[in-house]
Structure formats: C-alpha cells, structure tokens
Design a protein around this motif. Structure first.
Motif, PDB file in Angstrom:
ATOM      1  N   GLN A  40      12.475   5.469   8.082  1.00 20.89           N
ATOM      2  CA  GLN A  40      13.879   5.550   7.679  1.00 20.89           C
ATOM      3  C   GLN A  40      14.461   6.905   8.086  1.00 20.89           C
ATOM      4  N   ASN A  41      13.723   7.977   7.843  1.00 20.11           N
ATOM      5  CA  ASN A  41      14.177   9.316   8.237  1.00 20.11           C
ATOM      6  C   ASN A  41      14.290   9.444   9.756  1.00 20.11           C
ATOM      7  N   GLU A  42      13.317   8.891  10.450  1.00 18.58           N
ATOM      8  CA  GLU A  42      13.291   8.959  11.911  1.00 18.58           C
ATOM      9  C   GLU A  42      14.479   8.224  12.532  1.00 18.58           C
ATOM     10  N   LEU A  43      14.857   7.086  11.955  1.00 23.58           N
ATOM     11  CA  LEU A  43      15.911   6.246  12.531  1.00 23.58           C
ATOM     12  C   LEU A  43      17.283   6.472  11.901  1.00 23.58           C
ATOM     13  N   SER A  63      23.113   5.567  11.663  1.00 23.76           N
ATOM     14  CA  SER A  63      24.475   6.041  11.388  1.00 23.76           C
ATOM     15  C   SER A  63      25.360   5.873  12.627  1.00 23.76           C
ATOM     16  N   ARG A  64      24.794   6.083  13.814  1.00 26.57           N
ATOM     17  CA  ARG A  64      25.544   5.863  15.055  1.00 26.57           C
ATOM     18  C   ARG A  64      25.919   4.391  15.177  1.00 26.57           C
ATOM     19  N   SER A 116       0.830  -1.208   0.000  1.00 23.79           N
ATOM     20  CA  SER A 116       0.000   0.000   0.000  1.00 23.79           C
ATOM     21  C   SER A 116       0.866   1.260   0.000  1.00 23.79           C
ATOM     22  N   ASN A 117       0.274   2.351  -0.448  1.00 27.07           N
ATOM     23  CA  ASN A 117       0.958   3.649  -0.422  1.00 27.07           C
ATOM     24  C   ASN A 117       1.272   4.071   1.008  1.00 27.07           C
ATOM     25  N   ALA A 118       0.379   3.730   1.929  1.00 28.97           N
ATOM     26  CA  ALA A 118       0.594   4.078   3.340  1.00 28.97           C
ATOM     27  C   ALA A 118       1.854   3.400   3.872  1.00 28.97           C
ATOM     28  N   ALA A 119       2.099   2.154   3.452  1.00 26.71           N
ATOM     29  CA  ALA A 119       3.300   1.434   3.892  1.00 26.71           C
ATOM     30  C   ALA A 119       4.557   2.082   3.321  1.00 26.71           C
ATOM     31  N   ALA A 120       4.496   2.490   2.061  1.00 29.64           N
ATOM     32  CA  ALA A 120       5.653   3.150   1.450  1.00 29.64           C
ATOM     33  C   ALA A 120       5.963   4.456   2.174  1.00 29.64           C
ATOM     34  N   GLN A 139      20.177  -3.581  19.370  1.00 30.53           N
ATOM     35  CA  GLN A 139      18.942  -4.130  19.936  1.00 30.53           C
ATOM     36  C   GLN A 139      17.894  -3.044  20.138  1.00 30.53           C
ATOM     37  N   GLU A 140      18.333  -1.887  20.608  1.00 32.38           N
ATOM     38  CA  GLU A 140      17.405  -0.769  20.794  1.00 32.38           C
ATOM     39  C   GLU A 140      16.804  -0.328  19.461  1.00 32.38           C
ATOM     40  N   LEU A 141      17.632  -0.287  18.425  1.00 35.96           N
ATOM     41  CA  LEU A 141      17.155   0.098  17.097  1.00 35.96           C
ATOM     42  C   LEU A 141      16.140  -0.914  16.576  1.00 35.96           C
ATOM     43  N   GLN A 142      16.435  -2.191  16.743  1.00 36.33           N
ATOM     44  CA  GLN A 142      15.487  -3.227  16.310  1.00 36.33           C
ATOM     45  C   GLN A 142      14.173  -3.108  17.069  1.00 36.33           C
ATOM     46  N   GLN A 143      14.262  -2.857  18.361  1.00 32.46           N
ATOM     47  CA  GLN A 143      13.056  -2.736  19.173  1.00 32.46           C
ATOM     48  C   GLN A 143      12.235  -1.514  18.750  1.00 32.46           C
ATOM     49  N   LYS A 144      12.899  -0.395  18.514  1.00 31.11           N
ATOM     50  CA  LYS A 144      12.212   0.816  18.046  1.00 31.11           C
ATOM     51  C   LYS A 144      11.489   0.551  16.733  1.00 31.11           C
ATOM     52  N   ARG A 145      12.211  -0.090  15.802  1.00 28.37           N
ATOM     53  CA  ARG A 145      11.635  -0.378  14.492  1.00 28.37           C
ATOM     54  C   ARG A 145      10.418  -1.298  14.633  1.00 28.37           C
TER      55      ARG A 145
END
Length: 164
Positions: free
Chosen positions: A47-50, A55-56, A36-40, A102-108
């Motif tokens: 991607q922008n948020e994370l 990069s860290r 769906s467009n909503a998923a894109a 792990q924190e990044l995976q959990q956030k995602r």
C-alpha cells in the motif's frame, strides 16, 4: 445405463484413497497465507509502495469525470472545434487513466505473486511438519470440500506456525 455404471465406477475409484484414509484434514492454503502476519505486513508495504500510483490514478479519474461533465453540460453551447478539442482532451486523459490503472493492477499482481512465491517454501515446510507430527493420510483443499467437522480444519494451526 452402461455409461452410468462406468461413471459410477470411475468416481468410486477416484475417491477410493480418501475413503480408505485413516486420518484426514482440510486446509485453506490461501486463507492461511492471507491471515498470516507476513501477509498483513506485505499489504501495508505494498500500500505504501503504490500510494503515489494510486493517488495519480484517482487524480486522472477526477480529471476525466470533470471533462466529461463539462462536455455534457456545455457541449451544446460550444463551437464544433471547441467540442472536438474537448472530446480529444477527454479521450487522452481517459486513455492515460486506463493505461495507469492497468499498470497498477499489473504491479500489484506481480508483487502478490512474488509474496506467494517467497512464502511457498515456508508454507510447504509447515504443512510437511504437520503431516509428519499428526500422521495425516490426506489433506484436502478447504475450497473443494463440501462439508467437514470442526476438528478437521488445520488452517488456524498453519496460520499460527506461519506467524512464528
């Protein structure tokens, strides 16, 4: 032999509603949501948020690799105290890398679950509308279906309605 008959009868009863259904369809719910467009849009915003976190994480990975290579390359020429300090430093950076990963995976995962939760009511309404409009008796999960003909997959229709 008796057990085999019991199993056969049980399987027959379990699939009886499907056998007597007049109108069937298959639906890939996850596929419909992801196309769906909503998923894109969600993927792009996530991607922008994370981006900063990613990069860290890449920087920590790079640091850990460089430290490991330095220890492997120069370890034999280092004093025992220097080697111990280098290993402790490597271990500290590597643990931070793992924790951040792990924190990044959990956030995602949390954000993705939130997206699915937000989309579920709209998806349910669309599926109900399709069932009502087309008078389907049974809609099977696409992933659980071994074979289906071309006209049975309603996933593209769901995607089109999700995009409205």
């Amino acid at each position: 032999m008796k057990l085999l008959k019991v199993i056969a009868v049980s399987v027959s009863i379990a699939f009886a509603p499907v056998v007597f259904a007049d109108k069937l369809a298959v639906l890939g719910v996850q596929e419909a949501l992801l196309k769906s467009n909503a998923a894109a849009s969600f993927k792009k915003s996530l991607q922008n948020e994370l981006k900063g976190d990613e990069s860290r994480l890449l920087e920590l990975e790079k640091q850990a690799k460089l430290m490991r290579e330095k220890i492997q390359k120069n370890g034999s020429s280092m004093s025992e105290n220097e080697l111990k300090q280098a290993r402790l430093q490597f271990q500290k950076v590597f643990q931070e890398y793992q924790r951040n990963g792990q924190e990044l995976q959990q956030k995602r995962a949390e954000r993705e679950q939130g997206f699915i939760k937000d989309m579920k009511p709209k998806l349910d309404d669309i599926i109900r509308k399709i069932i009502k409009d087309n008078q389907y008796d049974v809609i099977l999960a696409k992933q659980a279906t071994v074979y289906y003909g071309k006209g049975f997959d309603i996933t593209p229709t769901v995607v089109k309605l999700l995009n409205k």
